[in-house]
Design a protein around this motif. Structure first.
Motif, mmCIF file in Angstrom:
data_model
loop_
_atom_site.group_PDB
_atom_site.id
_atom_site.type_symbol
_atom_site.label_atom_id
_atom_site.label_comp_id
_atom_site.label_asym_id
_atom_site.label_seq_id
_atom_site.Cartn_x
_atom_site.Cartn_y
_atom_site.Cartn_z
ATOM 1 N N ARG A 32 74.121 -51.739 -31.787
ATOM 2 C CA ARG A 32 73.888 -50.302 -31.618
ATOM 3 C C ARG A 32 72.747 -49.820 -32.529
ATOM 4 O O ARG A 32 72.525 -48.611 -32.647
ATOM 5 N N TYR A 33 72.054 -50.751 -33.147
ATOM 6 C CA TYR A 33 70.948 -50.417 -34.050
ATOM 7 C C TYR A 33 69.876 -49.617 -33.317
ATOM 8 O O TYR A 33 69.290 -48.664 -33.851
ATOM 9 N N LEU A 34 69.628 -49.979 -32.064
ATOM 10 C CA LEU A 34 68.571 -49.306 -31.317
ATOM 11 C C LEU A 34 68.880 -47.829 -31.087
ATOM 12 O O LEU A 34 67.962 -47.025 -30.913
ATOM 13 N N ASP A 35 70.167 -47.469 -31.081
ATOM 14 C CA ASP A 35 70.513 -46.073 -30.852
ATOM 15 C C ASP A 35 69.844 -45.164 -31.872
ATOM 16 O O ASP A 35 69.445 -44.037 -31.544
ATOM 17 N N SER A 36 69.742 -45.639 -33.112
ATOM 18 C CA SER A 36 69.122 -44.818 -34.150
ATOM 19 C C SER A 36 67.639 -45.122 -34.317
ATOM 20 O O SER A 36 66.819 -44.209 -34.398
ATOM 21 N N VAL A 37 67.293 -46.392 -34.340
ATOM 22 C CA VAL A 37 65.921 -46.733 -34.702
ATOM 23 C C VAL A 37 64.950 -46.562 -33.526
ATOM 24 O O VAL A 37 63.758 -46.331 -33.726
ATOM 25 N N ALA A 38 65.442 -46.696 -32.299
ATOM 26 C CA ALA A 38 64.577 -46.519 -31.135
ATOM 27 C C ALA A 38 64.841 -45.213 -30.405
ATOM 28 O O ALA A 38 64.046 -44.816 -29.550
ATOM 29 N N GLY A 39 65.961 -44.548 -30.702
ATOM 30 C CA GLY A 39 66.255 -43.270 -30.074
ATOM 31 C C GLY A 39 67.145 -43.421 -28.851
ATOM 32 O O GLY A 39 67.348 -44.510 -28.331
ATOM 33 N N PRO A 40 67.674 -42.306 -28.352
ATOM 34 C CA PRO A 40 68.656 -42.352 -27.268
ATOM 35 C C PRO A 40 68.060 -42.521 -25.867
ATOM 36 O O PRO A 40 68.792 -42.838 -24.932
ATOM 37 N N ASP A 41 66.765 -42.301 -25.729
ATOM 38 C CA ASP A 41 66.144 -42.312 -24.403
ATOM 39 C C ASP A 41 65.734 -43.735 -24.017
ATOM 40 O O ASP A 41 64.757 -44.268 -24.538
ATOM 41 N N HIS A 42 66.444 -44.356 -23.103
ATOM 42 C CA HIS A 42 66.164 -45.732 -22.726
ATOM 43 C C HIS A 42 64.856 -45.870 -21.963
ATOM 44 O O HIS A 42 64.275 -46.956 -21.937
ATOM 45 N N VAL A 101 60.954 -59.645 -30.888
ATOM 46 C CA VAL A 101 61.504 -58.854 -29.791
ATOM 47 C C VAL A 101 60.369 -58.474 -28.838
ATOM 48 O O VAL A 101 59.365 -57.912 -29.245
ATOM 49 N N ALA A 102 60.552 -58.772 -27.560
ATOM 50 C CA ALA A 102 59.584 -58.383 -26.534
ATOM 51 C C ALA A 102 60.135 -57.308 -25.617
ATOM 52 O O ALA A 102 59.372 -56.558 -25.009
ATOM 53 N N ASP A 103 61.460 -57.216 -25.505
ATOM 54 C CA ASP A 103 62.098 -56.316 -24.545
ATOM 55 C C ASP A 103 63.276 -55.635 -25.229
ATOM 56 O O ASP A 103 64.295 -56.272 -25.516
ATOM 57 N N LEU A 104 63.155 -54.332 -25.505
ATOM 58 C CA LEU A 104 64.206 -53.619 -26.213
ATOM 59 C C LEU A 104 65.490 -53.522 -25.389
ATOM 60 O O LEU A 104 66.600 -53.612 -25.927
#
Length: 644
Positions: A537-547, A521-524
């Motif tokens: 929706r994995y990123l919602d938890s593992v990367a957080g809500p702030d885009h 992955v280069a670009d979330l």
């Protein structure tokens, strides 16, 4: 003159490292026989169901068929014996229909309908229901491109007589679409009057919050009219996986309510519960694939379990736990019979992956090994588990009977697992030996967020992916360089591990001479919009809500900080991390004058399965390290780097 570490002559060739990678996946009993499935690099990664015959192995899935499911894209167990072992049902990779070979040796015939959308009906987690002449399965219905909101799931019953091949109405529904976003592990009660299954909803992953639910069934095997689907385990903040019935009608689940996945008994009638072990180890892995088993019953109130990945026998009366074999440190799947026979896929640091059969009161017997030509013991590295500033890592030393690396001279290859919710393998790896036999040290990193160390360690990454994993990689590499384990370091990883690689290389002051990202992955932001439904929706938890944080942490946003060479390996048909991610990062390397190479394998997906692709990838990686660390690699082709 002794060659420099990294360039030691090695009997572990690229071809041998790949040939030893025949994957052994799932096991089951078919009557008195043990069946298993294996992926074969020499056949393009085709998965075949096999059984042992006198003088060798018999394929139960003929050429032209590939027993591989694409449910949740990562798949899982795609086959099951039926008719007391006289037939097999499997999902075929190309069209994703279920086929039946009946009798064994005959041509497969479809038993599910051809979907309107190619490969749009998929099946996994198969379970025979012999009394009703059917097989149960999780069905995935695709209504678009497979991204968020375009997939529906149900639990269905497929008749074995083939009626559903032309009449979709012949398929019964046990758990309807809309019950939950994701369904797994349908399991029948001994009397066939109830079904349990696990489920979860976006944005959770199966290691976040899941529930186990029970459906009462009528004599026809369909839900009772007006019958209530009841939750019997799990809930918010609790992960329960791998449910199943015991002979007395109680339900066993693996629950992490204690902070560790541990076996618990639930009484679906009275609601009672009892934890069967308080040992602080994970008795189950994260559920990336459907249909694998982490426990099975044995006679006398005992269970076959895998705490910490180690196959063991648990006495449910006194909670005593007895490991079966000291060399077994990992288990991919297991099965038992009422008479106490057991079959397992096992591995460990001193042994390659294998299928073993255990008869009561007998020594375990190896049925199938991952390689027909095992690595010489003198070249097989034994790992040391270390903790560096609270971060776990397995360190494999340079291992060669004729050469020794002086302290501070070995090049280090840090490997980063995918997931990110996963863990480094505990089985002997020919690819690890490929490097250690040449004088490399290898460090398998279990950064914060990895599994195997309890829920708090796993949850530490929540909201901080592309931050903590990157920091842990840098911390551990610095520690291994400082204590003389290595004199230089490179980093490699695939998928989520590739994100960690690129994140580390775009961090100012990192200790790596370069790195390899395989389908990384280069670009979330791009990952969220393009990836498949399971992880959408994995990123919602593992990367957080702030885009805005996603953008700041994305390696592509920090490409201007690159100062070391990069190798990018990518599958052209990857639905998880699409090829545009690697292409965009290669373009950024060109823009900033960074030496790099992008190697695309047009017919590969997320992970390389065909032998030719795996050989070319490993050759490219060794040549790349030789070029950037300054030692010869005469036994592999020279990788052409694009240089400034």
């Amino acid at each position: 003159m002794t060659p420099a570490p990294g360039s030691w002559p090695s009997p572990v060739s690229v071809a041998k490292a790949v040939a030893a990678g025949r994957s052994l996946e799932a096991v089951a009993f078919a009557g008195d026989e043990v069946w298993w499935s294996e992926g074969r690099p020499a056949e393009g990664g085709r998965i075949v169901v096999c059984r042992e015959i006198s003088g060798g192995v018999e394929d139960l899935v003929p050429e032209g068929f590939n027993a591989r499911t694409r449910v949740q894209e990562y798949g899982g167990t795609s086959w099951v014996p039926v008719a007391d072992g006289s037939a097999v049902v499997f999902a075929n990779f190309t069209d994703q229909r279920l086929y039946m070979v009946d009798p064994i040796g005959s041509a497969p015939r479809p038993i599910t309908p051809e979907p309107a959308l190619p490969a749009g009906l998929r099946y996994a987690d198969l379970l025979p229901d012999p009394a009703r002449g059917r097989v149960l399965a999780v069905q995935e219905r695709h209504e678009g491109d497979g991204t968020f909101g375009t997939v529906r799931r149900s639990v269905v019953a497929v008749p074995l007589d083939g009626a559903a091949a032309t009449d979709p109405a012949a398929i019964g529904t046990l758990v309807p679409e809309g019950t939950a976003d994701f369904l797994a592990a349908p399991r029948l009660s001994p009397a066939g009057d109830a079904l349990v299954f696990a489920s979860w909803n976006h944005p959770d992953m199966p290691w976040d919050s899941t529930v186990v639910r029970l459906v009462p069934l009528g004599r026809d095997g369909l839900p009772l009219p007006g019958g209530e689907i009841r939750t019997i385990a799990g809930g918010p903040g609790i992960s329960v996986v791998d449910p199943g019935f015991l002979s007395d009608g109680s339900v066993l689940v693996q629950s992490d309510e204690s902070g560790w996945w541990q076996p618990e008994l639930r009484d679906p009638r009275g609601g009672g519960r009892r934890r069967l072990s308080s040992i602080e180890q994970e008795f189950a892995p994260p559920q990336w694939n459907l249909g694998r088993h982490s426990w099975a019953p044995l006679p006398g109130g005992r269970l076959l379990v895998v705490p910490g990945g180690v196959p063991s026998v648990l006495d449910t009366l006194d909670e005593s736990l007895q490991p079966i074999d000291p060399d077994w440190a990992a288990c991919g799947d297991l099965a038992t019979t009422p008479t106490g026979r057991a079959a397992l896929v096992v591995g460990g640091p001193r042994i390659g992956t294998r299928v073993v059969l255990i008869e009561p009161r007998a020594t375990p017997r190896t049925v199938r090994t991952a390689s027909d030509d095992p690595l010489p013991a003198a070249y097989l590295p034994v790992p040391e588990h270390r903790t560096i500033d609270g971060v776990h890592v397995l360190v494999y030393p340079p291992t060669h009977p004729e050469h020794t690396a002086a302290p501070g001279t070995a090049p280090l290859v840090m490997t980063v697992h995918g997931g990110p919710t996963a863990a480094a393998s505990r089985s002997a790896s020919a690819q690890v030996a490929f490097f250690t036999s040449r004088g490399f040290a290898v460090a398998d990193l279990d950064y914060r967020g990895s599994t195997g160390y309890g829920r708090p360690y796993r949850d530490a990454l929540r909201g901080r992916w592309a931050e903590l994993d990157v920091a842990d990689a840098i911390t551990v590499a610095r520690g291994l360089l400082a204590d003389g384990t290595a004199g230089s370091a490179v980093i490699t990883g695939g998928s989520a591990g590739g994100l960690t690689v690129l994140g580390a290389l775009t961090t100012t002051g990192h200790p790596f001479a370069g790195g390899t990202s395989s389908y990384g992955v280069a670009d979330l932001q791009a990952l969220e919009t393009a990836t498949h439904d399971f992880e959408s929706r994995y990123l919602d938890s593992v990367a957080g809500p702030d885009h805005t944080t996603w953008t700041a942490r994305s390696p592509i946003s920090r490409a201007g900080q690159l100062s070391t060479p990069v190798l990018l390996l990518q599958g052209g048909r990857d639905p998880v991390v699409t090829p545009d991610q690697a292409e965009a990062f290669a373009a950024a390397c060109r823009e900033h004058g960074i030496a790099h190479a992008l190697v695309v394998f047009p017919d590969e997906g997320h992970g390389f399965r065909a032998a030719a692709a795996r050989i070319a990838a490993l050759e490219a990686e060794l040549s790349f390290y030789g070029q950037i660390l300054g030692f010869p690699t005469p036994d592999v082709p020279v990788l052409e780097l694009t240089r400034p």
